[in-house]
Scaffold this motif. Sequence first.
Motif, PDB file in Angstrom:
ATOM      1  N   VAL A  23       0.836  -1.339   0.133  1.00 34.42           N
ATOM      2  CA  VAL A  23       0.338  -0.211   0.201  1.00 34.42           C
ATOM      3  C   VAL A  23       0.574   1.615  -0.141  1.00 34.42           C
ATOM      4  CG1 VAL A  23      -1.814   1.360   1.430  1.00 34.42           C
ATOM      5  CG2 VAL A  23      -2.140  -1.076   1.220  1.00 34.42           C
ATOM      6  N   SER A  58      -4.048   1.083  -4.444  1.00 32.80           N
ATOM      7  CA  SER A  58      -3.347   1.412  -2.951  1.00 32.80           C
ATOM      8  C   SER A  58      -4.518   0.509  -2.435  1.00 32.80           C
ATOM      9  CB  SER A  58      -3.241   2.665  -3.126  1.00 32.80           C
ATOM     10  OG  SER A  58      -3.981   3.343  -3.285  1.00 32.80           O
ATOM     11  N   SER A 105      -4.703  -3.327  -2.122  1.00 31.84           N
ATOM     12  CA  SER A 105      -3.927  -3.909  -1.323  1.00 31.84           C
ATOM     13  C   SER A 105      -4.542  -3.955   0.084  1.00 31.84           C
ATOM     14  CB  SER A 105      -2.707  -2.839  -1.958  1.00 31.84           C
ATOM     15  OG  SER A 105      -2.061  -3.580  -3.161  1.00 31.84           O
ATOM     16  N   LEU A 106      -5.172  -2.695   0.123  1.00 32.98           N
ATOM     17  CA  LEU A 106      -5.699  -2.581   1.679  1.00 32.98           C
ATOM     18  C   LEU A 106      -6.289  -3.832   1.979  1.00 32.98           C
ATOM     19  CD1 LEU A 106      -4.946  -0.939   4.555  1.00 32.98           C
ATOM     20  CD2 LEU A 106      -6.837   0.757   2.863  1.00 32.98           C
TER      21      LEU A 106
END
Length: 689
Positions: A141, A295, A298-299
């Motif tokens: 992230v 991002s 991915s979180l």
Amino acid sequence: MGDDHKEETPESLPFLSTGETETSSEKRRNLPGDADKIEDVVQDTACGFWLFKGRFMQRFATEKMYVILYGLAGCVMTMTFAYFNGTITTLEKRYKIPTKISGIISVGNDISTMLTAAVLGYYAGNGHRPRWMGIGLLTIVAFCLLTGSLHFIYGAGEDALKLTREYGGQSQANESVSDPQENKKLCQTSASGCIQDVGLWVPQVFLFGAQLISGVGQGLFYTLGIAYLDDNGTKSKTPAMLSLSTFLRMLGPAIGYSLAAICLRMYIEPTMEPLIAKEDPRWLGAWWLGWLVLSVMSLIAALVLFMFPKELPSARKRRMDNRQPDSKAETDIKELSFGDMLKSIKRLGANKVYVNNTLASILYFFGYMAYWIFTPKYIETQYRQSAAMATMATGTVALGFSAVGVLLSGYVISKYKPSARAMAAWNAIVDFMTVAGILCYVAIGCEGSDSLNSLATLSAGNSCSASCHCDYVHYAPVCTPQNVTYISACHAGCSEKAKDDLGRTIYTGCKCMTSLNLISDPETQFALDGVCPVNCFNQFLIFLSVMCFLKLVGASSKSTNLLIALRCIPPEDKTFALGLGSMAASLLGFIPSPIFFGWLIDNYCLVWGKTCSNKGNCWLYDTKSLRYALNLTAASFIFVAGFLNISVWYHAKNLKIFDENERTEKKSADKDLELEEYTLTKLKSQDSK
């Protein structure tokens, strides 16, 4: 009700419920361990963390669910690296980065993986592995946010803005008005100043630092994830589970490249209207947009991995069935020391199958890394395709064949259960087939592209162009009526600029055309803005067909290579061996390969975008020489890897891939049922106090 036992109620740990509320004292006496150990069992096999836990979540603590979610998390991770590779040529143009430097930037993650994988694999391997993997994804992230933030710090750049209608709106209204900046790219009577580019080294350091951060997460995710899968799954199902997780993971590059293709079709400043087509080499796509999407994904993946228990309930049951009566409690953790690590290294160094298999993988990676990173750039330069088209072909089409190869190999391995020797032999065959395919790349050239670059270089080096002082003129190609591309109107010796009846920019008085004996009539000494059209689409399709075949064949050896790596090492060294192998692959393969091939590609650059501080990015290459040098060099490394796999075949004659006796997996679950009943009663009695 006591608060100290609040988190251990049956409602929060429903996987212990069997529908019974009472347990006989006779059964209790036959159960191993005490209440403290039962609590450890509960905590180690409980699904969820912090506020994210409950009765409904425990049903997901299964082998199949882990394989699916691990594969999807890996898919997100590979999306980020594929997206970076898909946008790397745009980053080179935007921040004037030579290919050698972009190669160094791309190995930042491998450097940190090399430095951390073995140590983290050794120590974190005995902890809560899914949560360590989640921490690894949090570094991804950070990687996405840091990389994408460059656009918000530096903007689209003046070169890109100049090519939009909004930026030049006032001068567009009156073409007769002379623009001093525009006249710089016309023939000058005296030397013009060099182009000042301040702080371009900062984005390079920024990109490299982001890659360093991502490497820590990459090492944690792969080293711990594969070991967790193998330790918590039944051995007979391991090939199928590996293939499924690898298949899901390989969807990542396809999606990542597709996302890059979508973003690169939009101009770097989406709110403005560009004056050039997507096929123009000066086109800069919205490379930054995808990092925001990645991002967030991915979180979410990190949070999902945090949910998994330290050990799956089914794996703990099998381990308790197989333990010896006089063994220590399963919750005991082995003392770790540097001396133990050295002993593990010594054992692995004496393992010929492990050493040869690792070296074969390293050499294969070294040769093939050039295509993993630079294939979009190769397609753009060799076959004159747009950045979006090159990225889409590399990702969606070619990697789709990789996914099929992984699934087919997983099916064959699970159904026919080949021996270790058969797997090693297939790995060697794949290496030699890959070499044959790469040799086909050498023959698949485009004559129009080769001649285009040679004429452009010839026009840049003649004395007429030198007298116009074009050293620091931006790359702005123009095309003559004879289909010859000049690097700029300055290199063609043009002195005037105007608009024709169709609204196209036309340069006239191009005196340098006569120096190449291209044209002698002064009235036709003109050039149009843009590169001359070259049709290399048929050659591109042939190249794409060969590349898809190599992806299919190469992917079929991923599972076989990994199975040999997992089975040739003792269980106590498994996590450390995977980390050590990852470190060796980074040190000897992943790190030097992009740097080496980036340097090789730069050696065949014909036209550099010069600035005051450096030579910037390359605009034109000697495509024919580059095609021979790149492909033959890569093929030589993979050729040697094939012989190392033959050595693996020789030493793997006694290696067992599958369990010959799986009766332990079919034992009665009575003992486990009693344990669950006893644990449930214990928890209820504690909760009622």
